[in-house]
Design an enzyme around this catalytic site. Structure first.
Site, mmCIF file in Angstrom:
data_model
loop_
_atom_site.group_PDB
_atom_site.id
_atom_site.type_symbol
_atom_site.label_atom_id
_atom_site.label_comp_id
_atom_site.label_asym_id
_atom_site.label_seq_id
_atom_site.Cartn_x
_atom_site.Cartn_y
_atom_site.Cartn_z
ATOM 1 N N ASP A 1 0.832 -1.196 0.000
ATOM 2 C CA ASP A 1 0.000 0.000 0.000
ATOM 3 C C ASP A 1 0.872 1.254 0.000
ATOM 4 O O ASP A 1 1.835 1.353 0.771
ATOM 5 C CB ASP A 1 -0.894 -0.016 1.248
ATOM 6 C CG ASP A 1 -1.802 1.178 1.343
ATOM 7 O OD1 ASP A 1 -2.649 1.348 0.458
ATOM 8 O OD2 ASP A 1 -1.649 1.963 2.303
ATOM 9 N N GLU B 1 1.735 -0.457 -5.009
ATOM 10 C CA GLU B 1 0.811 0.618 -5.335
ATOM 11 C C GLU B 1 1.705 1.848 -5.490
ATOM 12 O O GLU B 1 2.145 2.423 -4.497
ATOM 13 C CB GLU B 1 -0.210 0.837 -4.217
ATOM 14 C CG GLU B 1 -1.211 1.926 -4.569
ATOM 15 C CD GLU B 1 -2.159 2.260 -3.421
ATOM 16 O OE1 GLU B 1 -3.304 2.655 -3.693
ATOM 17 O OE2 GLU B 1 -1.751 2.138 -2.249
#
Length: 737
Positions: A343, A379
């Site tokens: 993330d 990401e």
């Protein structure tokens, strides 16, 4: 309690079959106490007198699995210099492998008095704190092995443990919403039907529910609020929170592996649940604030925030890097997971200010013999300066391709754009990845993900509808590249419903047949809706859970058929980029590995790509031009395909080019449902494409007549052969009856 000198490694609580070693890193601490808790909450404090290289440790020969514990750390309390030690705050071990309970929000879990962030609060927080749990590390893996599916053959399914399983009628109620539910045959059968090779679970590291959300009657449903990087979330366990969650998680992995499905974890190493200077003191803030968090140089009371969540992990500190790497290795070696999706991964690259693709974290991963061998997905953005880094991660990494998502959405919604952008995304985004030596599989392609509209909502809403989140609609992305077809939200108009169904098929077909690695959001194949809410992070309820009683079964079958087409034809999952050069076949003339076509059947010219000449294009994919070999070293050959796209609103007549080695074409996919499985199409003829539709044609091959191996057929052949051998006898076909 008897306490022996322990070991500074490994960190955390480690049970060896006889007793437990406890080790905690804190460079700034003056004194550390290990706190053990009985079943009724009685606390026993044990001073850690042994101290090596900033690690405090002890060995307790009588302590075993199930024991709850925490730490109290003594030291200076001077927020202005970055020090926030306070022994009145019970602290969760950053290396806890299991966690019992949840944080009970009140004044005691905060290191300051409400209303005065610079003050010091000495209320004892033990009664309100979650506790670490000593676990039993032993588990019968029964010969479990990592499936190790090559990227080119991978289909990722992004899912939420609870959202996927909470309402499934075939799963016993006591299992729903848990790791055990993911392992249930009903879920595994669905994944296998879809051709899924990897399930990517949204955060399962132990996370914290924000007090601000609880006050609104909401919760941190998505889980991007980690507090313990080695512990599986305890609320996803059906069997208990005293270590049972670890066993249940391992059982889930074992069951998925047995079905050939990899497990990828969405991990959040960029920040923790302790937030900014107004946040609680739960773990790292009270253990060593300066080591674990990035603090502002001008005033160390404040936290550098590249994530929008209040703090950023200090990946420039070796002990913080060690925590992250130890966590990754633990999940691979002990929990048997197969990869990670990081993330806001750009934050991990920030050693100083700018994103550095060769930052220490990436160097550690590159040389690590364990972590470097699993799937690593970034990401590739955060909210800091220069944070959008799609295409800039190191060669061994793959990336969520945000440009793919945006381009494909724009194309099918009819937004004006250069066709060259769409063509690049469809063929693996060479412009993003080829310069660093990466292949098409570096691109994790997706149209929807947990953050944003579901696919059904993408074609049903022009605007977000996030009223349930209690933020006056200010949360969530406002520019969604969505189109409702003429009516916002639910409608009974059959024409609009038909259009929306076709658009979902367009997105799914484009996703499955693009070069790269497709990622499907859970429920998109089922027609799942969140009623226009594009930010369901706080909605742990039926708005975000999958309603298995409302499944769009034809869409499920369509998705499964596309996945099967991709799986059976390497033309759609190449390991190398197209180069547009001729590929010589054993028969016929050289033909390029890819040819882009105008609707009139002629080749696209350079000026066509930027002219905005239309919203339709065709592409010929040369199945003989793959230039690859299979696992046995044999050359891979496939059939040829012609894929036709019409993103316009009107019916389009597309001229099928005359290709010497493909005299006829079969229609395999027609998202408008008009031509699939029809008669073969002759070269030079015209194919009618509905508005907002696409078609996949495969070179026609005559069906192979299988030999009849029955006893009757064998006898007939024997008799016929005997008759034919008689001199002067007429052929068998001419024998009188």
């Amino acid at each position: 309690m008897q306490a022996w000198p322990g070991s500074a490694y490994p960190l955390g609580a480690t049970f060896d079959g006889n007793g437990t070693n406890f080790a905690l890193f804190s460079e700034g601490a003056e004194k550390v106490e290990l706190c053990l808790f009985g079943d009724r909450g009685k606390e026993t404090r044990i001073p850690l007198v042994d101290y090596d290289a900033f690690v405090w440790h002890t060995y307790l020969p009588t302590v075993g699995p199930g024991q709850r514990y925490g730490f109290r750390v003594y030291g200076a309390h001077d927020p202005a210099s970055g020090k926030r030690f306070n022994p009145n705050k019970l602290l969760l071990d950053p290396y806890a492998k299991a966690v019992d309970g949840q944080v009970q929000w009140n004044q005691s879990v905060f290191g300051y008095n409400f209303g005065d962030p610079d003050s010091r609060n000495d209320d004892d927080s033990a009664a309100s704190m979650m506790k670490g749990v000593v676990i039993n590390p032993f588990f019968d893996w029964a010969g479990d092995r990592h499936p190790k599916t090559p990227y080119a053959e991978t289909l990722i399914y992004e899912a939420h443990v609870k959202g996927l399983t909470k309402l499934h009628p075939a799963i016993p109620e006591e299992l729903r919403g848990t790791y055990g539910a993911i392992a249930h045959p009903a879920i595994i059968e669905h994944l296998k039907k879809l051709g899924v090779t990897a399930i990517e679970l949204m955060p399962v590291h132990q996370f914290v529910d924000d007090s601000t959300l609880q006050e609104k009657g909401l919760s941190n449903y998505w889980g991007y609020n980690t507090i313990a990087f080695l512990a599986p979330q305890n609320t996803y366990a059906s069997a208990g929170q005293r270590g049972q969650q670890v066993q249940e998680f391992k059982g889930m992995v074992r069951a998925l592996h047995a079905a050939g499905i990899e497990v990828i974890l969405d991990v959040v190493y960029n920040h923790t649940a302790e937030g900014n200077h107004m946040g609680p003191t739960l773990s790292m803030r009270g253990i060593d604030n300066e080591a674990y968090y990035r603090l502002e140089d001008s005033d160390k009371r404040y936290y550098t925030d590249y994530t929008g969540t209040g703090n950023s992990m200090n990946v420039g500190n070796p002990h913080t890097l060690q925590l992250i790497m130890d966590s990754l290795r633990y999940w691979v070696l002990e929990m048997h997971v197969d990869g990670f999706r990081f993330d806001l991964a750009s934050t991990l690259a920030r050693e100083f200010y700018d994103v550095d693709r060769l930052a220490t974290f990436f160097e550690l991963v590159q040389q690590d013999p364990v972590v470097s061998q699993v799937k690593l997905i970034a990401e590739p953005w955060d909210i800091g300066p220069g944070g959008y880094q799609v295409g800039n991660f190191p060669p061994q990494w793959t990336e969520w391709n945000g440009k793919y998502r945006d381009t494909v959405r724009d194309f099918w919604q009819g937004e004006p754009q250069a066709l060259g952008e769409f063509a690049s995304r469809l063929t693996g985004s060479a412009d993003l990845y080829e310069h660093s030596g990466r292949r098409p599989v570096a691109s994790i392609n997706f149209v929807t993900a947990h953050d944003g509209f579901t696919m059904r909502d993408l074609v049903s809403y022009n605007e977000k509808h996030n009223d349930a989140n209690g933020e006056d609609g200010n949360d969530g992305e406002s520019h969604n590249r969505s189109w409702n077809g003429g009516v916002e939200g639910p409608t009974d108009d059959p024409d609009i419903l038909t259009l929306r169904a076709r658009q979902q098929r367009n997105f799914l077909a484009t996703l499955m047949l693009s070069q790269g690695v497709p990622m499907l959001l859970h429920g998109d194949e089922l027609g799942r809706t969140q009623l226009g809410n594009n930010n369901g992070y706080a909605q742990d309820n039926e708005l975000t859970w999958i309603h298995w009683d409302q499944v769009d079964q034809p869409l499920v079958e369509f998705t499964a058929a596309l996945a099967k087409l991709r799986r059976e034809h390497p033309t759609f999952r190449r390991s190398r980029f197209f180069n547009g050069r001729p590929v010589r076949r054993e028969e016929g003339q050289p033909v390029p590995d890819i040819v882009w076509l105008r609707p009139d059947g002629t080749q696209m010219q350079p000026e066509d790509w930027e002219s905005g000449f239309g919203r339709a294009v065709g592409v010929f994919l040369n199945g003989g031009g793959i230039r690859e070999r299979d696992r046995r070293g044999q050359p891979i050959e496939d059939t040829h395909f012609l894929v036709l796209f019409n993103a316009g609103d009107e019916i389009l007549d597309f001229h099928v080019p005359a290709v010497e080695f493909s005299p006829e074409w079969d229609v395999l996919v027609d998202t408008a449902g008009q031509r699939a499985d029809g008669e073969p199409i002759e070269p030079g003829s015209t194919v009618r494409l509905e508005g907002k539709s696409m078609m996949v044609l495969c070179e026609h091959t005559e069906p192979v007549v299988e030999a009849d191996h029955s006893v009757a057929a064998s006898l007939a052949a024997t008799v016929t052969g005997a008759i034919d051998l008689i001199p002067g006898q007429a052929p068998a076909a001419e024998m009188p009856k």
